[in-house]
Scaffold this motif. Structure first.
Motif, mmCIF file in Angstrom:
data_model
loop_
_atom_site.group_PDB
_atom_site.id
_atom_site.type_symbol
_atom_site.label_atom_id
_atom_site.label_comp_id
_atom_site.label_asym_id
_atom_site.label_seq_id
_atom_site.Cartn_x
_atom_site.Cartn_y
_atom_site.Cartn_z
ATOM 1 N N TYR A 171 0.835 -1.197 0.000
ATOM 2 C CA TYR A 171 0.000 0.000 0.000
ATOM 3 C C TYR A 171 0.873 1.251 0.000
ATOM 4 C CZ TYR A 171 -3.568 -3.375 1.260
ATOM 5 O OH TYR A 171 -4.404 -4.454 1.264
ATOM 6 N N MET A 216 1.674 5.458 0.769
ATOM 7 C CA MET A 216 1.598 6.303 1.962
ATOM 8 C C MET A 216 0.549 7.408 1.786
ATOM 9 S SD MET A 216 3.446 5.315 4.455
ATOM 10 C CE MET A 216 3.744 6.769 5.487
ATOM 11 N N ASN A 221 -1.343 9.250 4.607
ATOM 12 C CA ASN A 221 -0.668 10.156 5.535
ATOM 13 C C ASN A 221 -0.682 11.584 4.986
ATOM 14 O OD1 ASN A 221 0.865 10.820 7.820
ATOM 15 N ND2 ASN A 221 2.783 10.593 6.677
ATOM 16 N N THR A 269 0.211 14.772 4.897
ATOM 17 C CA THR A 269 1.258 15.571 5.550
ATOM 18 C C THR A 269 1.003 17.078 5.471
ATOM 19 O OG1 THR A 269 2.514 15.368 3.509
ATOM 20 C CG2 THR A 269 3.086 13.856 5.270
ATOM 21 N N GLU A 322 8.418 16.401 -1.759
ATOM 22 C CA GLU A 322 7.340 15.473 -1.334
ATOM 23 C C GLU A 322 7.030 14.385 -2.370
ATOM 24 O OE1 GLU A 322 6.869 15.393 1.667
ATOM 25 O OE2 GLU A 322 8.247 17.062 1.774
ATOM 26 N N TYR A 334 -0.789 17.446 0.834
ATOM 27 C CA TYR A 334 0.517 16.856 1.142
ATOM 28 C C TYR A 334 1.660 17.856 1.329
ATOM 29 C CZ TYR A 334 -1.864 12.533 0.039
ATOM 30 O OH TYR A 334 -2.738 11.493 0.049
ATOM 31 N N GLU A 364 6.424 10.635 -11.666
ATOM 32 C CA GLU A 364 6.725 10.537 -10.236
ATOM 33 C C GLU A 364 6.545 9.084 -9.830
ATOM 34 O OE1 GLU A 364 7.945 13.046 -8.838
ATOM 35 O OE2 GLU A 364 7.037 14.840 -9.716
ATOM 36 N N MET A 411 8.232 7.893 -6.705
ATOM 37 C CA MET A 411 8.106 8.090 -5.258
ATOM 38 C C MET A 411 6.819 8.863 -4.983
ATOM 39 S SD MET A 411 10.658 10.160 -2.711
ATOM 40 C CE MET A 411 9.813 11.743 -2.667
ATOM 41 N N GLY A 412 6.014 8.370 -4.041
ATOM 42 C CA GLY A 412 4.733 9.025 -3.749
ATOM 43 C C GLY A 412 4.841 9.972 -2.569
ATOM 44 N N HIS A 413 3.840 10.847 -2.451
ATOM 45 C CA HIS A 413 3.806 11.745 -1.300
ATOM 46 C C HIS A 413 3.251 11.000 -0.075
ATOM 47 C CE1 HIS A 413 0.053 13.037 -3.756
ATOM 48 N NE2 HIS A 413 -0.123 11.863 -3.209
ATOM 49 N N GLY A 414 3.237 11.688 1.065
ATOM 50 C CA GLY A 414 2.767 11.052 2.298
ATOM 51 C C GLY A 414 3.907 10.380 3.053
ATOM 52 N N HIS A 415 5.122 10.420 2.498
ATOM 53 C CA HIS A 415 6.255 9.790 3.180
ATOM 54 C C HIS A 415 6.608 10.550 4.464
ATOM 55 C CE1 HIS A 415 8.895 12.997 1.805
ATOM 56 N NE2 HIS A 415 8.502 12.812 0.557
ATOM 57 N N LEU A 416 7.483 9.952 5.269
ATOM 58 C CA LEU A 416 7.711 10.469 6.623
ATOM 59 C C LEU A 416 8.966 11.338 6.762
ATOM 60 C CD1 LEU A 416 6.718 7.265 8.653
ATOM 61 C CD2 LEU A 416 5.300 9.236 8.085
ATOM 62 N N ALA A 434 14.951 12.894 0.717
ATOM 63 C CA ALA A 434 13.715 12.602 -0.010
ATOM 64 C C ALA A 434 13.827 13.089 -1.451
ATOM 65 C CB ALA A 434 12.526 13.259 0.685
ATOM 66 N N ARG A 443 13.592 10.982 -4.930
ATOM 67 C CA ARG A 443 12.636 11.358 -5.991
ATOM 68 C C ARG A 443 13.346 11.418 -7.347
ATOM 69 N NH1 ARG A 443 10.558 17.101 -7.298
ATOM 70 N NH2 ARG A 443 9.081 16.639 -8.946
ATOM 71 N N ASP A 469 10.222 5.699 4.336
ATOM 72 C CA ASP A 469 9.412 4.874 3.445
ATOM 73 C C ASP A 469 8.025 4.560 4.013
ATOM 74 O OD1 ASP A 469 9.055 3.441 1.064
ATOM 75 O OD2 ASP A 469 9.430 1.569 2.123
ATOM 76 N N GLY A 470 7.892 4.560 5.349
ATOM 77 C CA GLY A 470 6.588 4.321 5.961
ATOM 78 C C GLY A 470 6.498 2.981 6.649
ATOM 79 N N SER A 527 4.296 1.710 1.875
ATOM 80 C CA SER A 527 5.613 2.079 1.378
ATOM 81 C C SER A 527 5.438 3.235 0.404
ATOM 82 C CB SER A 527 6.260 0.879 0.686
ATOM 83 O OG SER A 527 7.372 1.304 -0.073
ATOM 84 N N ASN A 545 6.792 2.829 -4.042
ATOM 85 C CA ASN A 545 6.080 2.139 -5.127
ATOM 86 C C ASN A 545 6.945 1.212 -5.977
ATOM 87 O OD1 ASN A 545 3.536 3.312 -4.471
ATOM 88 N ND2 ASN A 545 4.265 5.213 -5.379
#
Ligand code: SF4
Ligand code: SF4
Lengths: 107, 291
Positions: A25, A27, A30, A32, A59, A83, B9, B11-16, B24, B28, B51-52, B57, B60
């Motif tokens: 899944y 992220m 989340n 942000t 991001e 985000y 893209e 790499m997705g957003h919402g990462h930590l 990051a 990307r 990565d989460g 994750s 992707n």
């Protein structure tokens, strides 16, 4: 692949976890955007579409929206506030004075 | 206007990652260039958190989380597995400076000596940031970290890892910076097309660890190059050194140092010492480049 979801998947019990730990899944759950203190805003009157902001967003929270004008392919940066963490890189790196301005979050 | 780096893209957003994370940004750019036919071997580092949490994750693509010292050997093993299945996949070891300069160096050296067909990428933020800013072999001279406090800032220069890698006579080595994404994507394309062990060092500022404003991440990465603190170069077969970004009029190091809290304690003498060290390293480098 499982369906794309914005929900957080949580396994309550150890026995519920799959035998092989594979993360399938995204992220996306989340959001942000809630981390943000300062909000970048693009003034499209001044923006030249150079996409420097898009290039440097870690991001990524800036979409490169494609459109056509006079038969030419062009791009427009669109900030995704769900985000954007409000780091400020886009407004420091934007080469056009005032094309990105900032607002305090919550104003 | 045209985009100067790949549009997709991965790499997705919402990462930590923290706000304005250089690591990051490095990921990307890397995934944009390498594409989806890529697998990562990630040891303990910021990215094992960014990565989460399982089963999520942000990247992707498949990620194999491995032990601190094992980024390179895990990547070698994954590559061997693909080879025996007849699959051509980019296998990338993705580690921080702690997992590269210090803890992972023997596995990296082993892979490079065997010339295993992997791409090793170190995103260098100059300390053990994930565990709370402890000094690493990559921490620069006079910098503050939690283990080199202001009363005892680091008394040794940053380890010259690039020369260590060059001594392996491996096919391709390059340095890059998140402030120069076009240069970075070009080097990644080149690395992708070469067989054998390839090593890429990406200079990736860390706002919390450097006590710097997150909005200055790209600015700092650029200033490091403009002051010759970090030089952009590539090396073929360990012998053929080439500077890819020539700086005609270098800026004084103070312009780079003054934007970072980790250097706030510096005296004028310290700044001169750092400047001298930069000049010295530059001359050593010029001898290798042969200019
Ligand atoms: S960097 Fe500035 S001018 Fe360029 S696309 Fe972004 S907002 Fe527009
Ligand atoms: S403030 Fe930072 S996270 Fe938000 S859009 Fe700008 S660069 Fe991206």
């Amino acid at each position: 692949m499982p369906e794309k979801t914005e929900k957080q998947i949580v396994f309550d019990k150890v026995k519920d976890t799959p035998p092989l730990a594979v993360s399938l899944y995204t992220m996306d759950y989340n959001k942000t955007g809630s981390w943000r203190n300062v909000r970048p805003v693009i003034d499209y009157e001044k923006c030249t579409g150079c996409m420097t902001c898009w290039k440097f967003c870690p991001e990524p929270a800036i979409d490169a929206e494609k459109y056509e004008e006079d038969g030419k392919e062009k791009y427009k940066p669109v900030i995704d506030y769900e985000y954007c963490k409000g780091c400020g890189i886009c407004w420091v790196e934007c080469p056009v004075e005032g094309a990105i301005y900032t607002e305090e979050e919550g104003e | 206007m045209k985009l100067t780096i790949p549009e997709e893209e991965i790499m997705g957003h919402g990462h930590l990652a923290c706000q304005g994370c250089g690591g990051a940004l490095a990921m990307r750019y890397t995934l944009k260039t390498l594409g989806r036919n890529t697998v990562l071997s990630v040891p303990a580092c910021c990215w094992s958190v960014i990565d989460g949490p399982f089963p999520h994750s942000a990247v992707n693509i498949p990620v194999f989380h491995t032990a601190f010292e094992a980024a390179a050997s895990t990547a070698s093993g994954i590559k061997a597995g693909f080879e025996i299945q007849g699959k051509d996949v980019n296998v990338v070891a993705w580690a921080g400076d702690g997992g590269t300069y210090d803890i992972g160096i023997q596995a990296l050296s082993g892979a490079a000596e065997r010339n295993d067909d992997i791409l090793y990428i170190c995103y260098d933020n100059e300390a053990y940031m994930n565990t709370g800013v402890q000094r690493s072999g990559s921490t620069p001279l006079k910098a503050w970290t939690t283990t080199t406090p202001v009363a005892h800032p680091k008394d040794r220069p940053k380890k010259d890892l690039i020369s260590i890698m060059a001594a392996h006579r491996m096919p391709y080595i390059a340095t890059a910076s998140v402030a120069y994404p076009e240069d970075l994507t070009e080097k990644l394309e080149k690395a992708k097309s070469i067989k054998g062990t390839r090593f890429l060092l990406i200079f990736s500022p860390c706002p919390p660890g450097w006590r710097a404003d997150p909005k200055n991440t790209v600015k700092l990465a650029r200033l490091a190059v403009e002051t010759k603190v970090f030089n952009l170069l590539e090396i073929e077969n360990g012998l053929d050194w080439r500077i890819t970004k020539k700086i005609r009029k270098p800026k004084p190091v103070i312009e780079y140092l003054k934007l970072q809290g980790r250097f706030r304690h510096l005296t004028e003498d310290d700044v001169s010492l750092i400047q001298e060290n930069v000049e010295k390293e530059w001359n050593i480098l010029m001898n290798k480049v042969g200019e």
